[in-house]
Structures are given as C-alpha cells and as structure tokens.
Design a protein around this motif. Structure first.
Motif, PDB file in Angstrom:
ATOM      1  N   PRO A  43       0.858  -1.423  -0.710  1.00 51.31           N
ATOM      2  CA  PRO A  43      -0.092   0.230   0.225  1.00 51.31           C
ATOM      3  C   PRO A  43       0.131   1.147   0.013  1.00 51.31           C
ATOM      4  CG  PRO A  43      -0.634  -1.574   1.716  1.00 51.31           C
ATOM      5  CD  PRO A  43       0.473  -2.229   1.173  1.00 51.31           C
ATOM      6  N   VAL A  44       0.733   2.333  -0.832  1.00 52.50           N
ATOM      7  CA  VAL A  44       1.302   3.330  -1.162  1.00 52.50           C
ATOM      8  C   VAL A  44       1.287   4.989  -0.870  1.00 52.50           C
ATOM      9  CG1 VAL A  44       3.159   2.644  -2.770  1.00 52.50           C
ATOM     10  CG2 VAL A  44       1.033   3.541  -3.888  1.00 52.50           C
ATOM     11  N   VAL A  45       1.421   5.878  -0.539  1.00 49.96           N
ATOM     12  CA  VAL A  45       0.598   6.734  -0.501  1.00 49.96           C
ATOM     13  C   VAL A  45       1.675   8.046  -0.954  1.00 49.96           C
ATOM     14  CG1 VAL A  45       0.252   8.952   1.217  1.00 49.96           C
ATOM     15  CG2 VAL A  45      -0.385   6.860   1.577  1.00 49.96           C
ATOM     16  N   ALA A  46       1.764   8.501  -1.573  1.00 46.52           N
ATOM     17  CA  ALA A  46       2.246   9.665  -2.928  1.00 46.52           C
ATOM     18  C   ALA A  46       2.723  10.880  -2.111  1.00 46.52           C
ATOM     19  CB  ALA A  46       2.082   9.505  -4.330  1.00 46.52           C
ATOM     20  N   ILE A  47       3.690  11.616  -2.049  1.00 50.24           N
ATOM     21  CA  ILE A  47       3.948  13.600  -1.884  1.00 50.24           C
ATOM     22  C   ILE A  47       4.463  13.489  -2.736  1.00 50.24           C
ATOM     23  CG2 ILE A  47       5.078  14.799   0.215  1.00 50.24           C
ATOM     24  CD1 ILE A  47       3.647  12.686   1.132  1.00 50.24           C
ATOM     25  N   ASN A  48       3.276  14.243  -3.865  1.00 55.31           N
ATOM     26  CA  ASN A  48       3.421  14.717  -4.929  1.00 55.31           C
ATOM     27  C   ASN A  48       4.297  16.502  -5.118  1.00 55.31           C
ATOM     28  OD1 ASN A  48       3.062  14.693  -7.592  1.00 55.31           O
ATOM     29  ND2 ASN A  48       1.207  16.177  -7.569  1.00 55.31           N
ATOM     30  N   TYR A  49       5.481  16.050  -6.651  1.00 59.68           N
ATOM     31  CA  TYR A  49       5.780  17.242  -6.199  1.00 59.68           C
ATOM     32  C   TYR A  49       6.186  17.093  -7.783  1.00 59.68           C
ATOM     33  CZ  TYR A  49       9.955  14.408  -7.759  1.00 59.68           C
ATOM     34  OH  TYR A  49      10.905  13.873  -8.527  1.00 59.68           O
ATOM     35  N   ASP A  50       5.751  16.499  -9.123  1.00 55.53           N
ATOM     36  CA  ASP A  50       5.516  16.439  -9.610  1.00 55.53           C
ATOM     37  C   ASP A  50       4.727  15.520 -10.487  1.00 55.53           C
ATOM     38  OD1 ASP A  50       6.441  15.303 -13.382  1.00 55.53           O
ATOM     39  OD2 ASP A  50       7.858  16.370 -12.985  1.00 55.53           O
ATOM     40  N   HIS A  51       4.025  16.108 -11.980  1.00 55.82           N
ATOM     41  CA  HIS A  51       2.765  15.325 -12.316  1.00 55.82           C
ATOM     42  C   HIS A  51       3.287  14.277 -12.939  1.00 55.82           C
ATOM     43  CE1 HIS A  51       4.102  15.026 -16.271  1.00 55.82           C
ATOM     44  NE2 HIS A  51       5.109  15.723 -16.684  1.00 55.82           N
ATOM     45  N   LYS A  52       4.617  13.823 -13.346  1.00 56.61           N
ATOM     46  CA  LYS A  52       4.571  11.948 -12.834  1.00 56.61           C
ATOM     47  C   LYS A  52       4.612  11.351 -12.245  1.00 56.61           C
ATOM     48  CE  LYS A  52       9.537  12.481 -11.676  1.00 56.61           C
ATOM     49  NZ  LYS A  52      10.269  12.624 -11.939  1.00 56.61           N
ATOM     50  N   ILE A  53       3.897  11.931 -10.636  1.00 59.31           N
ATOM     51  CA  ILE A  53       3.788  11.173  -9.309  1.00 59.31           C
ATOM     52  C   ILE A  53       2.448  10.904  -9.473  1.00 59.31           C
ATOM     53  CG2 ILE A  53       3.876  11.075  -6.933  1.00 59.31           C
ATOM     54  CD1 ILE A  53       6.465  11.250  -7.898  1.00 59.31           C
ATOM     55  N   SER A  54       1.645  11.698 -10.110  1.00 59.95           N
ATOM     56  CA  SER A  54       0.085  12.085  -9.365  1.00 59.95           C
ATOM     57  C   SER A  54      -0.827  11.635 -10.689  1.00 59.95           C
ATOM     58  CB  SER A  54      -0.479  13.356  -9.838  1.00 59.95           C
ATOM     59  OG  SER A  54      -0.023  14.041 -11.168  1.00 59.95           O
ATOM     60  N   GLU A  55       0.231  10.951 -11.629  1.00 61.07           N
ATOM     61  CA  GLU A  55      -0.161  10.707 -13.099  1.00 61.07           C
ATOM     62  C   GLU A  55      -0.272   8.982 -13.034  1.00 61.07           C
ATOM     63  OE1 GLU A  55      -1.794  11.346 -15.803  1.00 61.07           O
ATOM     64  OE2 GLU A  55      -1.894  13.552 -14.990  1.00 61.07           O
ATOM     65  N   VAL A  56       0.834   8.329 -12.388  1.00 61.55           N
ATOM     66  CA  VAL A  56       1.096   7.086 -11.890  1.00 61.55           C
ATOM     67  C   VAL A  56       0.007   6.427 -11.074  1.00 61.55           C
ATOM     68  CG1 VAL A  56       2.482   5.393 -11.237  1.00 61.55           C
ATOM     69  CG2 VAL A  56       3.259   6.192 -12.578  1.00 61.55           C
ATOM     70  N   MET A  57      -0.030   7.432  -9.823  1.00 58.43           N
ATOM     71  CA  MET A  57      -1.181   7.126  -8.553  1.00 58.43           C
ATOM     72  C   MET A  57      -2.472   6.761  -9.114  1.00 58.43           C
ATOM     73  SD  MET A  57       0.539   6.255  -6.028  1.00 58.43           S
ATOM     74  CE  MET A  57      -0.081   6.736  -4.152  1.00 58.43           C
ATOM     75  N   LYS A  58      -2.782   7.946 -10.159  1.00 55.67           N
ATOM     76  CA  LYS A  58      -4.334   8.001 -10.899  1.00 55.67           C
ATOM     77  C   LYS A  58      -4.379   7.045 -11.894  1.00 55.67           C
ATOM     78  CE  LYS A  58      -4.421  13.206 -10.684  1.00 55.67           C
ATOM     79  NZ  LYS A  58      -4.419  14.410 -11.613  1.00 55.67           N
ATOM     80  N   ASN A  59      -3.242   6.734 -12.072  1.00 55.67           N
ATOM     81  CA  ASN A  59      -3.954   5.363 -13.641  1.00 55.67           C
ATOM     82  C   ASN A  59      -3.798   4.136 -12.359  1.00 55.67           C
ATOM     83  OD1 ASN A  59      -3.313   6.711 -15.055  1.00 55.67           O
ATOM     84  ND2 ASN A  59      -1.377   6.879 -15.552  1.00 55.67           N
TER      85      ASN A  59
END
Length: 206
Positions: free
Chosen positions: A133-149
C-alpha cells in the motif's frame, strides 16, 4: 516525459526510426516474492522547496506511536543522507536510514514493507509492483499520473501535506490492481525490445 519525447523527435527528424514514449522501465524489473516484514513503514523524501519538513517529524511521531517502525530510504546518497540526518537531528526517536547498494536491493527491501510513503517515482513503482500500500507526496505530475492510473487518487498529497491526513490515508490505503501492473510490465518490456532492435540495427550498419 511528453516534452522530452517531442524534443527527441524534433532532433531526430528525418530518421527512419523515431523514439516512442513507453512505460517506465522499472515496471519490467523482476523481483522474487519475499515475506512482508510486519509494522515496517518505508519513507522516501527528497530536499525540495516547499516540502513540509515539520510534517515529516509529525509523521514519524505518529508512525512510532502506532507501534510501527519507520525507515527512511535513500535513493541518491549524495543528497538524501545529509537531508535525512538534518531531519533526524532534533528527533527524540532513533530512526533507521536504509541505503541500498543496488536497485535490486531497493526493490527487495520495498517489497517487504507493510506501507510506503514516497516522494519519488521509482520507489512508488516498486511498491505498486509488490502490492505494498503506497501514499505519494506529489512534487511532479509524473507522480500523480502513476497514482491516478493505479486508482489511488485519494493517496496523493501535495508538499504542504498534513501529517494526520497522510497517516490516515496510509492506514486505510489499498493496493493497486494487478491488471495495471501487468499492462505496464508488458509495455516496459516492449520498450526494452524496441531499444534492443534499434541497437542491433545500428551495430549491423556500422
């Protein structure tokens, strides 16, 4: 990544083979199934403007108060170790800093975590691949894109994150669907094969 692709295609305009955008090669890494280590929580941060450093302190406190063992994972030793030491300088708890010597050491270590909180993309991918189980601290759109996908939109927090919300998301987090990992694995392998074909073609022509 899209901007990099456009730049490369423009630079190589006129060639028969142009670059394509494929999935991150980290999805193609093969790792052995290892037993989870109960209560171990991996954290990956990097020095970045706007990062809530006090929030990291609060997060460590909450993880320890919950009876879990936080471990700060190093990705770039030159910068990460000094940053982690600064964070822990005033901490009332002793927290381990784990510095893997190889990529596969990092993959295996992350695969055994109970939870992972990460600011960096590749540790997130390693966690997702290993059903952590992962939680992301987002500093760049590549992080949020992978998490959303991955269907993990609720587990994305910005740099000014609230430690209580991140901790709650961690405790309630789910793993990514196997289908997403399999799809990206195939895409990454296809990308490797494309590169191999181009290199073989170039070696024959030379």
């Amino acid at each position: 990544d899209g901007i990099s692709l456009q730049y490369a295609q423009k630079l190589l305009k006129g060639r028969t083979t142009l670059p394509k955008l494929k999935c991150d090669s980290a999805f193609a890494l093969q790792d052995e199934a290892l037993e989870k280590v109960p209560n171990r929580v991996g954290l990956v941060f990097r020095r970045w403007a706007g990062l809530n450093v006090q929030g990291i302190h609060d997060l460590l406190d909450q993880i320890i108060a919950a009876g879990k063992i936080p471990v700060l994972i190093v990705c770039e030793p030159r910068v990460d170790i000094s940053f982690y030491e600064e964070i822990l300088k005033d901490s009332r708890f002793k927290v381990e800093i784990y510095n893997p010597k190889t990529v596969m050491e990092a993959v295996q270590f992350i695969s055994q975590l109970e939870y992972l909180i990460s600011m960096r993309l590749h540790p997130l991918i390693f966690g997702i691949k290993s059903s952590v189980p992962v939680v992301a601290i987002n500093y760049d759109h590549k992080i949020s894109e992978v998490m959303k996908n991955c269907g993990l939109s609720d587990n994305i927090f910005d740099l000014s994150f609230d430690a209580h919300q991140v901790f709650r998301a961690m405790m309630n987090s789910k793993v990514s669907s196997p289908g997403y990992v399999q799809e990206n694995y195939k895409d990454a392998v296809e990308g490797f094969r494309s590169v191999e074909a181009i290199l073989n073609q170039q070696s024959k022509s030379s």
